[in-house]
Design a protein around this motif. Sequence first.
Motif, PDB file in Angstrom:
ATOM      1  N   ALA A 207       0.833  -1.205   0.000  1.00 55.80           N
ATOM      2  CA  ALA A 207       0.000   0.000   0.000  1.00 55.80           C
ATOM      3  C   ALA A 207       0.868   1.255   0.000  1.00 55.80           C
ATOM      4  O   ALA A 207       0.593   2.220  -0.713  1.00 55.80           O
ATOM      5  N   LYS A 208       1.934   1.237   0.799  1.00 50.32           N
ATOM      6  CA  LYS A 208       2.812   2.404   0.848  1.00 50.32           C
ATOM      7  C   LYS A 208       3.558   2.581  -0.466  1.00 50.32           C
ATOM      8  O   LYS A 208       3.765   3.708  -0.931  1.00 50.32           O
ATOM      9  N   ALA A 209       3.982   1.458  -1.083  1.00 48.71           N
ATOM     10  CA  ALA A 209       4.679   1.547  -2.362  1.00 48.71           C
ATOM     11  C   ALA A 209       3.776   2.137  -3.437  1.00 48.71           C
ATOM     12  O   ALA A 209       4.228   2.864  -4.319  1.00 48.71           O
ATOM     13  N   ALA A 210       2.483   1.801  -3.363  1.00 49.42           N
ATOM     14  CA  ALA A 210       1.519   2.336  -4.332  1.00 49.42           C
ATOM     15  C   ALA A 210       1.030   3.727  -3.937  1.00 49.42           C
ATOM     16  O   ALA A 210       0.266   4.345  -4.674  1.00 49.42           O
ATOM     17  N   GLU A 211       1.483   4.212  -2.765  1.00 49.39           N
ATOM     18  CA  GLU A 211       1.127   5.538  -2.268  1.00 49.39           C
ATOM     19  C   GLU A 211      -0.388   5.717  -2.174  1.00 49.39           C
ATOM     20  O   GLU A 211      -0.955   6.717  -2.629  1.00 49.39           O
ATOM     21  N   VAL A 212      -1.044   4.724  -1.574  1.00 50.28           N
ATOM     22  CA  VAL A 212      -2.489   4.812  -1.379  1.00 50.28           C
ATOM     23  C   VAL A 212      -2.789   4.909   0.121  1.00 50.28           C
ATOM     24  O   VAL A 212      -2.095   4.300   0.932  1.00 50.28           O
ATOM     25  N   PRO A 213      -3.807   5.678   0.503  1.00 48.60           N
ATOM     26  CA  PRO A 213      -4.192   5.764   1.921  1.00 48.60           C
ATOM     27  C   PRO A 213      -4.677   4.401   2.431  1.00 48.60           C
ATOM     28  O   PRO A 213      -5.157   3.570   1.661  1.00 48.60           O
ATOM     29  N   ILE A 214      -4.563   4.222   3.744  1.00 50.51           N
ATOM     30  CA  ILE A 214      -4.959   2.968   4.380  1.00 50.51           C
ATOM     31  C   ILE A 214      -6.096   3.215   5.356  1.00 50.51           C
ATOM     32  O   ILE A 214      -6.075   4.187   6.125  1.00 50.51           O
ATOM     33  N   VAL A 215      -7.104   2.332   5.308  1.00 53.69           N
ATOM     34  CA  VAL A 215      -8.144   2.284   6.337  1.00 53.69           C
ATOM     35  C   VAL A 215      -8.047   0.906   6.982  1.00 53.69           C
ATOM     36  O   VAL A 215      -8.027  -0.102   6.282  1.00 53.69           O
ATOM     37  N   VAL A 216      -7.964   0.850   8.311  1.00 49.00           N
ATOM     38  CA  VAL A 216      -7.785  -0.424   9.008  1.00 49.00           C
ATOM     39  C   VAL A 216      -9.133  -0.942   9.498  1.00 49.00           C
ATOM     40  O   VAL A 216      -9.892  -0.213  10.152  1.00 49.00           O
ATOM     41  N   ALA A 217      -9.437  -2.205   9.146  1.00 47.01           N
ATOM     42  CA  ALA A 217     -10.625  -2.884   9.662  1.00 47.01           C
ATOM     43  C   ALA A 217     -10.154  -3.913  10.680  1.00 47.01           C
ATOM     44  O   ALA A 217      -9.549  -4.923  10.317  1.00 47.01           O
ATOM     45  N   ILE A 218     -10.385  -3.626  11.957  1.00 52.08           N
ATOM     46  CA  ILE A 218     -10.003  -4.567  13.015  1.00 52.08           C
ATOM     47  C   ILE A 218     -11.147  -5.557  13.168  1.00 52.08           C
ATOM     48  O   ILE A 218     -12.190  -5.259  13.749  1.00 52.08           O
ATOM     49  N   ASN A 219     -10.948  -6.759  12.631  1.00 56.15           N
ATOM     50  CA  ASN A 219     -12.011  -7.765  12.525  1.00 56.15           C
ATOM     51  C   ASN A 219     -11.995  -8.720  13.733  1.00 56.15           C
ATOM     52  O   ASN A 219     -11.034  -8.749  14.503  1.00 56.15           O
ATOM     53  N   LYS A 220     -13.051  -9.479  13.847  1.00 51.12           N
ATOM     54  CA  LYS A 220     -13.193 -10.529  14.877  1.00 51.12           C
ATOM     55  C   LYS A 220     -13.173  -9.941  16.285  1.00 51.12           C
ATOM     56  O   LYS A 220     -12.592 -10.520  17.215  1.00 51.12           O
ATOM     57  N   ILE A 221     -13.853  -8.792  16.462  1.00 51.47           N
ATOM     58  CA  ILE A 221     -13.892  -8.184  17.804  1.00 51.47           C
ATOM     59  C   ILE A 221     -14.798  -8.974  18.733  1.00 51.47           C
ATOM     60  O   ILE A 221     -14.810  -8.727  19.942  1.00 51.47           O
ATOM     61  N   GLU A 260     -21.263  -6.503  11.995  1.00 49.71           N
ATOM     62  CA  GLU A 260     -21.268  -5.337  12.895  1.00 49.71           C
ATOM     63  C   GLU A 260     -20.350  -4.238  12.366  1.00 49.71           C
ATOM     64  O   GLU A 260     -19.217  -4.498  11.959  1.00 49.71           O
ATOM     65  N   ASN A 261     -20.835  -3.001  12.394  1.00 50.32           N
ATOM     66  CA  ASN A 261     -20.057  -1.800  12.087  1.00 50.32           C
ATOM     67  C   ASN A 261     -19.573  -1.727  10.642  1.00 50.32           C
ATOM     68  O   ASN A 261     -18.635  -0.970  10.340  1.00 50.32           O
ATOM     69  N   LEU A 262     -20.173  -2.479   9.727  1.00 50.53           N
ATOM     70  CA  LEU A 262     -19.726  -2.424   8.338  1.00 50.53           C
ATOM     71  C   LEU A 262     -20.062  -1.073   7.701  1.00 50.53           C
ATOM     72  O   LEU A 262     -19.298  -0.572   6.874  1.00 50.53           O
ATOM     73  N   ASN A 263     -21.193  -0.499   8.097  1.00 55.42           N
ATOM     74  CA  ASN A 263     -21.525   0.830   7.577  1.00 55.42           C
ATOM     75  C   ASN A 263     -20.495   1.867   8.019  1.00 55.42           C
ATOM     76  O   ASN A 263     -20.149   2.791   7.265  1.00 55.42           O
ATOM     77  N   SER A 264     -19.986   1.708   9.234  1.00 56.03           N
ATOM     78  CA  SER A 264     -18.946   2.626   9.715  1.00 56.03           C
ATOM     79  C   SER A 264     -17.670   2.466   8.908  1.00 56.03           C
ATOM     80  O   SER A 264     -16.963   3.450   8.637  1.00 56.03           O
ATOM     81  N   LEU A 265     -17.363   1.226   8.501  1.00 53.51           N
ATOM     82  CA  LEU A 265     -16.175   0.984   7.680  1.00 53.51           C
ATOM     83  C   LEU A 265     -16.323   1.652   6.307  1.00 53.51           C
ATOM     84  O   LEU A 265     -15.395   2.306   5.815  1.00 53.51           O
TER      85      LEU A 265
END
Length: 613
Positions: A207-221, A260-265
């Motif tokens: 992702a960093k090499a492609a210079e794209v922003p990252i959004v983290v999905a912390i799964n299995k909460i 859960e919380n997929l709309n927030s993602l």
Amino acid sequence: MQAPSFGGVKIPSGNGQTIRLSRGASLADFGDKVEVNPASLVQVLLHLGEMVTATQSLPDETLQLLGDELKYNVEVVSPEDEDRELLESFSIEFGEDAGTDEDLRPRPPVVTVMGHVDHGKTKLLDTIRSSNVVGGEAGGITQHIGAYQVGTEVDGEDRKITFIDTPGHEAFTAMRARGAQATDIAVLVVAADDGVKPQTAEAIDHAKAAEVPIVVAINKIDVEGADPQRVRAQLTEYGVVAEEFGGDVQCVEISALRGENLNSLLEAVVLTSDAALDLRANPEMEAQGLAIEAYLDRGRGSMATVLVQRGTLNVGDSIVCGDAYGRVRAMLDEHGTNVKSAEPSRPVQVLGLTNVPSAGDSFLVVKDDRVARQIAQQREARERFAQQSRSTRRVTIDTWKDALAEGERNELLLIVKGDMSGSVEALEESLSKIDVGGEEVDIRVIGRGVGAITQNDINLAASAGAIIVGFNVRPEGKNSELADRMGVDIRYYSVIYQAIDEIEAAVKGLLKPIYEEVQLGSAEIREVFKVPRVGNIAGSIVRGGTIRRNTKARLIREGIVVSENLNVDSLRRFKDDATEVREGFECGIGVGYNDVRIGDTIETYEMREKPRD
């Protein structure tokens, strides 16, 4: 200056003149550039210790050697430069939005889902698009790429997001890297109970090499041992700093299993896109984009999933994609519904291409079929010449170590065939990266393709001394017998890591006694009978060998393995149970699999232990 003489043949000196040649050019091509009879150039190379023909494709080193001898500066044009020059000759500008700033319109973000294996990437996409990909995958691993567009509501406004599903295992590094390059935002899935793993770090690097922003999905909460805060702390070590820790990366805690919380993602993806990117494209120009995936479909031909990056793709457009071309006969969205046009960031399946393009090939719309055909044919010829220039002598995997020891070989050549172009690319990339423990040894893929193993594949393998690796495909027709006659070694696999492990073990001489697959018989399905409480029974005629009860079986449809690891549960001759049925006789076969069709082939086999040297 007097012309140098080679065996009585005088050739004018180039005096440092620069000539440009395509990769894999022949002496005939060289001769055309310098206005010299190719037969004279054959003698020059013979004088230099190289025995070649006038029409043989030559490696770059041989072309450079000949140029140095004749005082020419040989410039071998890279495929990328040659392709750019080819498009320029047709007055086509690729990779740029035509028009002014006023012509640009906002477009949806294109998102890649990345992360470690088994952290829930496929389940996340399953839940978002309400479909199930996992069920049809060998070993439960995502082996193919798909693209889907979903809608969400942010601040009362309807917004769209395009997802590209890239596989999560390390063997698919090339596919994941290409996915990042094609996208605007990377969604990094990390399991709350497992934390950051090696492939998580690898995904961050892509992702960093492609210079794209990252959004983290912390799964299995929702699972035991989940610790989202620990995940945020671990990500900080890799330069991904969450907003809660003073950074600019949004981290959303989700449960893909429970939805859960997929709309927030989705909202976090849209907000990140708005804040960090200015995503605009010109929808009025002729369409350009990228092939995400492609395969052969029974009855419909080549099916290519393309992502439109600029312009609008319409039914009826003439397009060229890699070395494939054609007119768009129909377009399907992610639900299989026909669509008439596709605007920027829209993924669609395209019908109408002459053959199967490679995953990652760029596509563009041209003015008519003639131009599309010319571009595709020149690309195909360039690739063919480049492959021929890499071809060498023949070998099998069992004799390769002996040939290496005798100094006859210093490389292992492979031809990779698979059911999907994404799998072929990933397998090729993984095989070529196998460390064989010495610089004097090389593993090289000289051919690749999608679909059943053809006569051309076997001929190329025989002439070049290559081994054919079949991933979820089989030889079509009598090609299996042809391969046996020509001594071509074909290896079949349904899980990519088995192929990598076996090839690696073979070239290192580390193969232990293993079980070898021995084909027992094959039968062609003539009729399908529905039997209550039993299922479908295949009325078949045995085409080769012997069909035996309680043996392993696979179902093959047009050269593609439809189902593996079946078992011959029932075998009947008319109304009587049979233990075995020989070639030429008819029988009823039950394999516990209901999707059997007329024209399919049932192949039976058993595993026998075979020690290897």
